[in-house]
Enzyme design. Sequence first.
Site, PDB file in Angstrom:
ATOM      1  CE  LYS A 179      -0.500  -0.228  -1.249  1.00 27.59           C
ATOM      2  NZ  LYS A 179      -0.695   0.784  -0.194  1.00 27.59           N
ATOM      3  CB  SER A 206       0.137   3.757   1.181  1.00 28.75           C
ATOM      4  OG  SER A 206       0.583   3.721  -0.158  1.00 28.75           O
TER       5      SER A 206
END
Length: 802
Positions: A722, A679
């Site tokens: 996140k 990511s």
Amino acid sequence: MFNREKADLKRVPMMPVRDMVIFPEMMHPFIVGREASVRALEEALAGDKKIFLVTQHDASVDDPKPEEIYQVGTLANIVQSVKLPDGNVKVLVEGTERARVVQVTSDEGFFRASVRVVPSKAEPGPQTQQVSDRVTNLFEQYVKLSQSLNYDTMIAAVRVEDPGKLADAIAANLQIPVEEKQELLEIFDPVERLNRIADMLEVEIDKLNVDRSINTRVKRQMERAQKEYYLNEKLKAIQKELGRGEASEIDQLKKKIETSGMPEGPMEKALQELKRLEMMPPMSAESTVSRNYLDWLLAVPWKKKSKEIRDIQRAEEILSEDHYGLEKVKERILEYLAVRQLVKNPKGSILCFVGPPGVGKTSLAMSIGRATGRKFVRVSLGGVRDEAEIRGHRRTYIGALPGQIIQLMRKAGTTNPVFVLDEVDKMSTDFRGDPSAALMEVLDPELNHAFTDHYLDVEYDLSKVMFICTANVLHTIPQPLQDRMEVLRIPGYTEQEKHQIAQRYLIPRQLEKTGLTKENLKFSDDSIPHLIRHYTHEAGVRNLDREIANVARKVARKVVAGGKSFSAEVTVTNVNDYLGVLKYRDFLAEKKNETGLTTGLAWTEVGGQVLVTEATLMQGKGRLTLTGKLGDVMQESAQAAMSYVRSRSQLFGLPKDFYRHLDIHMHVPEGAIPKDGPSAGITICTSIVSALTHIPVRCDIAMTGEITLRGKVLPIGGLKEKLLAAHRLGLRTVILPKDNEKDLADIPADIQAQMSLHFVESMDQVLQIALERPLPVLGHPPVAEVEPKFGVDVAQDSELTN
């Protein structure tokens, strides 16, 4: 008088001895090993073979000084000496007469002493003969009672007429401390020495009589116990023949087995074992093993169940009372209770709570037990690496026991408890087996009705048990074991949720623990968010609880000093007085847009984190250097990003061969912490493009997404964690993959309202948003800000970045 004393002086080599006292007229062998002692021995052998032997005070001293040696010793003749292979000398000496040290010198590497011989002569008479006879009789009694002395040898040794020689012979053979023997050596009058020996013998005889009395009593008690056992067994047999008396132990066990509610198979096994026990001698080791086995079979619940509470409304009240938020988990529990009302015998559920530490996984399981009215038991599987911990040991092993599953079922006492398997992700494997494989039978609703423990060796029904597993991560749990569990993710709390948890649960609990009242300690409305932001950095609330406890303890001390009327209010301005300087600062404090510096978002076991990526250029030959303890997947993402930049170098206004003359160094700070996962792809690519084009990256933007060679942005996992990390650290603009737009359903509405979220499909869109000024060659307009949306829930991938 002076001349006679001077004539009695003798100058001879002196040897200190340890742990023994040499008496006159006695032969004594010993080993000489110390260098100074060997030299003294050699000096004596070279002369008239006379040596002065004297005992030292402390036997542990290897090199004693003159003041550490007794003043009275024995002059002795060296009868024999043999040098041993190891350098030591074995000598046999015969004591001749007592002597007192007058002067000691050590100029020649050994002691040489001037000694005066002390005469030891008793006048014969009736009194002396009486004392001698008394001591001889006492010594005969002593030898008879002592098990370490030979009677004939000792009696022959003391058949002497001279009182002094008699006293020395007995003193040499007494088993008394060295100090007491030295005391006898220093008594020069034979009659006085005999009297002292008589006193010592009386004490020693009393000790030996006590020992013999105790040994006789113990032997008698053992004989009595054996006799009673024999008579009791005979009495039982007579009573059994007559049909009288109370039921035997075997009959009681048989009655317990028949009323235990065991299924047919286990009951048949128990009755067979009972027959074997009846045929065994009661004191044999096999009977103990068999009896323990029957005790375990009877102790495990076979039919007793807790009366289950199926009131959904009450269960919902209990869950809400114990925990704030966690709506999905609560909803799943209420669904389970609804099914229990409609189905008569539903199968047990296997749930797995996955989330960072401190979010309330274990305490939620306890609340489920309270809400359903079931017993609650828990086992921690962290560090377990032995299959026998789950299934137990077979009875052939000494000290064998059932596994933790059966042991805790016995502790619960019911067949339907709430059974928590804590830290199921932290099991390991070694040569003793794989405990996770053993758990597959336990956690399979189709198989656990016939679970077999190695110790019990019968089928046991676990289908009524509600199993709840807890874990921080899923990737360490074997996939077959995951398939047997329903995974419920418990993400980290938002700041607002932590605020509510602190006010509703943590502060009242700490006030109760520290003995404070609401009047003693108050928190202002803005102090708790300040404490959360600047003193904790976590997904759960454990550290928040500790900080509140620190404040409460300091206030408790002031209450004790100032009286119960003392009151304190914690505010933003005075929280430093209680907790010290700020532990965490605002992430964007004093930061500017910089070239090659990009802020990314990462998922960890303890929640979301911010991951800064740096890129710098150097003269070189096109080498890409990656540092920061990056994993293989993250390094491959950097290679993919570099290939993408090279393929679009003309569109970025870069020469075709720019990479031939430049080295690019990518670094992710906190280099001691391992990092991995795909990511960070768009974050790395943005840093490279910024460094090559010299266009700074906006410092108020965070991003996450996987990149392909064609510049496509692929979805990532852990979106909620996140975004919560970005919100917690003050980052309000975030770039996300377009395919993650559906995951906004998991994000609280108040968090979405405070953030500007950009969903992108290509790297070109990322650069248009992230760079301080857009690249003029890119014809794509900026991506419009996305309004908060709610979509279907999607599963998080297993990407891990610490």
